[in-house]
Design an enzyme around this catalytic site. Sequence first.
Site, PDB file in Angstrom:
ATOM      1  N   LYS A  74       0.860  -1.195   0.000  1.00 17.37           N
ATOM      2  CA  LYS A  74       0.000   0.000   0.000  1.00 17.37           C
ATOM      3  C   LYS A  74       0.889   1.236   0.000  1.00 17.37           C
ATOM      4  O   LYS A  74       1.641   1.468   0.935  1.00 17.37           O
ATOM      5  CB  LYS A  74      -0.898   0.003   1.235  1.00 17.37           C
ATOM      6  CG  LYS A  74      -1.726   1.274   1.401  1.00 17.37           C
ATOM      7  CD  LYS A  74      -2.830   1.351   0.369  1.00 17.37           C
ATOM      8  CE  LYS A  74      -3.711   2.575   0.602  1.00 17.37           C
ATOM      9  NZ  LYS A  74      -3.077   3.844   0.194  1.00 17.37           N
TER      10      LYS A  74
ATOM     11  N   ASP B 209       1.444   5.391  -0.097  1.00 14.73           N
ATOM     12  CA  ASP B 209       0.776   6.530   0.511  1.00 14.73           C
ATOM     13  C   ASP B 209       0.574   7.610  -0.551  1.00 14.73           C
ATOM     14  O   ASP B 209       1.459   8.427  -0.815  1.00 14.73           O
ATOM     15  CB  ASP B 209       1.629   7.059   1.672  1.00 14.73           C
ATOM     16  CG  ASP B 209       0.828   7.925   2.625  1.00 14.73           C
ATOM     17  OD1 ASP B 209      -0.385   8.055   2.421  1.00 14.73           O
ATOM     18  OD2 ASP B 209       1.424   8.476   3.567  1.00 14.73           O
TER      19      ASP B 209
ATOM     20  N   GLU C  57       3.130   1.977   4.284  1.00 17.74           N
ATOM     21  CA  GLU C  57       1.803   2.164   4.881  1.00 17.74           C
ATOM     22  C   GLU C  57       1.133   0.850   5.257  1.00 17.74           C
ATOM     23  O   GLU C  57       0.324   0.793   6.170  1.00 17.74           O
ATOM     24  CB  GLU C  57       0.905   2.954   3.924  1.00 17.74           C
ATOM     25  CG  GLU C  57      -0.424   3.336   4.551  1.00 17.74           C
ATOM     26  CD  GLU C  57      -1.318   4.134   3.622  1.00 17.74           C
ATOM     27  OE1 GLU C  57      -2.514   4.247   3.921  1.00 17.74           O
ATOM     28  OE2 GLU C  57      -0.822   4.624   2.601  1.00 17.74           O
TER      29      GLU C  57
END
Length: 200
Positions: free
Chosen positions: A27, A29, A162
């Site tokens: 993931k 950011d 993240e």
Amino acid sequence: MRMPFELCLATAGKRVPDGLDWIHEVKHDGYRMLVIREDKRVRLLSRNGLDWTKRFPWIVEAALKNRQKHFAIDGEAVMLGVDGVSDFNALHSRKHDHEVQLYAFDVLAMDGDDLRPLPLHLRKTNLQRLLARRPDGIFIASFEAGEIGPELFRKACEFGLEGIVSKRRDRPYQAGRSRHWMKVKNRAHPATTRVMEAFA
């Protein structure tokens, strides 16, 4: 603006799936972004349907250079720091809009065909084909498949990322919130703090 494609949204989870039927992506950011090319026209739409086409020219330029003239890509607009990690503060500052790139993780349509009914692993194959000769500005988000999910999450946390998003490889693209997409966040990441402050 009405979204031409309703996005699939991940469900927050506390544990990363470790089954063979899952694909795991880091993931990043950034800002969720839908990139739509219709012949010589490219549109960048935010998750909320805002038109950000003029905001990120590098992504638009890369989409126009693609030999395929009709497609819709789902991805994350990111500003990479010198360490190769996405820098949300730099992205949010608007000082580096011309350097923002797209991590592409799904393709919803291509050459007039709606690919959303296809299972994820076939959409990934089509995305790789679409971006096989990609110019800078749009690149394929890397992913790992199978039982490696929990270990990948630990590594993502070690590198200060993240978190990760885990997706069922055999499922179609489902509009709205889906349990076939699971997001597990690194609690030490600044993005977690931002969310907590927003609801304080």
